[in-house]
Design a protein around this motif. Sequence first.
Motif, short mmCIF file in Angstrom:
data_model
loop_
_atom_site.label_atom_id
_atom_site.label_comp_id
_atom_site.label_asym_id
_atom_site.label_seq_id
_atom_site.Cartn_x
_atom_site.Cartn_y
_atom_site.Cartn_z
N LEU A 141 1.07 -1.37 0.17
CA LEU A 141 -0.03 0.11 -0.10
C LEU A 141 1.19 1.54 -0.33
N SER A 142 1.99 1.24 0.97
CA SER A 142 2.60 2.60 0.10
C SER A 142 3.36 2.83 -0.75
N SER A 143 3.87 1.33 -1.63
CA SER A 143 4.19 1.38 -2.45
C SER A 143 3.12 2.30 -3.70
N ILE A 144 2.03 1.79 -3.69
CA ILE A 144 0.84 2.57 -4.76
C ILE A 144 0.85 3.76 -4.03
N ARG A 145 0.62 4.02 -2.78
CA ARG A 145 0.48 5.81 -2.16
C ARG A 145 1.46 6.68 -3.30
N LEU A 146 2.99 6.48 -2.94
CA LEU A 146 4.61 6.61 -3.79
C LEU A 146 3.68 7.70 -5.00
N LEU A 147 3.70 6.26 -5.81
CA LEU A 147 3.04 5.82 -6.83
C LEU A 147 1.93 6.86 -7.28
N THR A 148 1.39 6.60 -7.02
CA THR A 148 -0.28 7.50 -7.30
C THR A 148 0.54 9.16 -7.19
N GLN A 149 1.24 9.07 -6.01
CA GLN A 149 1.61 10.70 -5.56
C GLN A 149 2.60 10.97 -6.95
N LEU A 150 3.23 10.47 -7.46
CA LEU A 150 4.31 10.30 -8.69
C LEU A 150 3.92 10.94 -9.81
N GLY A 151 2.38 10.77 -9.26
CA GLY A 151 1.61 10.54 -11.04
C GLY A 151 1.36 9.26 -11.72
N TYR A 152 1.18 8.67 -11.28
CA TYR A 152 1.20 6.77 -11.99
C TYR A 152 0.27 6.02 -11.24
N THR A 153 -0.60 5.78 -12.49
CA THR A 153 -2.35 4.85 -12.69
C THR A 153 -1.46 3.82 -11.85
N VAL A 154 -1.74 2.91 -11.27
CA VAL A 154 -0.97 1.80 -10.14
C VAL A 154 -2.00 0.69 -10.75
N HIS A 155 -1.16 -0.31 -11.21
CA HIS A 155 -2.49 -1.28 -11.74
C HIS A 155 -2.18 -2.70 -11.36
N VAL A 156 -3.67 -3.66 -10.57
CA VAL A 156 -2.89 -4.40 -9.50
C VAL A 156 -4.28 -5.65 -10.23
#
Length: 440
Positions: free
Chosen positions: A224-239
């Motif tokens: 969840l921390s990875s998702i938070r960092l990635l989305t904050q950087l402007g990336y949409t995260v697919h799981v």
Amino acid sequence: MQQPPIDSIQNTIQAALLAEANQCVACGLCLPHCPTYRLTMSEADSPRGRIALMSGVAMNRIPMNDRFIQHMDRCLTCRACESVCPSQVAYGQLIDTARVMIRYKKICQGNDVAETLATAQRAPDKTKDRLRTFLEQQLIAKPSRFDVLRPWVRLLVKSGVLAGLLRLKFFKRNALLQSQWFLTVRNLPGYRWQQCYPAKGMFRGEVGLFLGCVARISDSETLLSSIRLLTQLGYTVHVPKTQTCCGALHQHSGRVEEAANFAECNQQAFSSLNIQAIISTASGCGAQLLGHAEQGRVDGSPVPVLDISQFLARQNWSEIKFNSLRKKVLVHEPCTLRNVLHAADLNYSLLALIPELEVRPLEGNDQCCGAAGTYFLDQPKFAEALLDSKVTALKAAEANYLVTANIGCALHIGNGLLKKGINMEVLHPVTLLARQMCLQ
């Protein structure tokens, strides 16, 4: 189409092993970097010695007996030897191939029904206890089931029931339960993974996140921390829901066909997505995924497989601020991150984003901690000896945190600290970054 008989397959495997083993010039530069050689000072427990034994067996000069199998089993597959080999011998490939030959011998000797590669690969390993076999077949191979179990495991841990059970004589006999993996649970019990997490702020692209197996139940905070960092950087995260195990445990126990099946399943899970990278938070999983990707078996497209640190290190952090933290953190460098992905230095620069945080390497980072997948179960004496050196270094350093980029290492070291009564939180570097990231 009918598969070739076992004898034909064995001959092919032995020929491939000899072709790579012949690259070794027996210089001995690998010896001081091998954890098992340093413990036993036996040539047979060194990379050079093991390669000589493999060649002897492949050429039918020495028997594949219990002593040979013991020396192969003692290898941690840390691949520290590869980093110093002047001939660039692919030792990881060699030890995996040797274990395939061993598995064929165990399954096929005196057994007429094992006529094909698929049959031999599916056969159960009678050397494992029933609980471990059940967990591998019903959980590791189907990791989404970990998500269902998460709240129940958390309840067992928080209530103290699990700790009580582990003190009972019946449970003390089971090494897997006594490993106390779940005592380091950090997760949201009722959380369900979304298939897509939209980017925040300026859109920079899309990535896929590989969840893995054990982390789903023991450390979903890292995911969840990875998702938070990635989305904050402007990336949409697919799981993608259909992703499965990386196959590393199967690969390193000689079950290469099962590992290949997992690779194909993961390829299908991510192939339909328009993503820039497949990101893993566990370096062990990342190394396995990368290995298959390089063979064209996980990802036939240009999409790279990257450790989370490799991806984050490329980003522009100028618009993201972090709260200061006046604490001392030690960085553990997992073997797969150090020797396979060659990215051990990246977590230092990422942690430097946190103001006032004192970041230091853990003493002895060039040596394995002893977790090595299921090694701590298969070779407990060696694993404990390697773990003791880590715990001793941690105790002497008097730090507030230990960060490591591999879930197996985190659990192994964390349990070692717990048993010694040392109060130090073990967590992933991205978890510490996410905790200190200022809310936008």
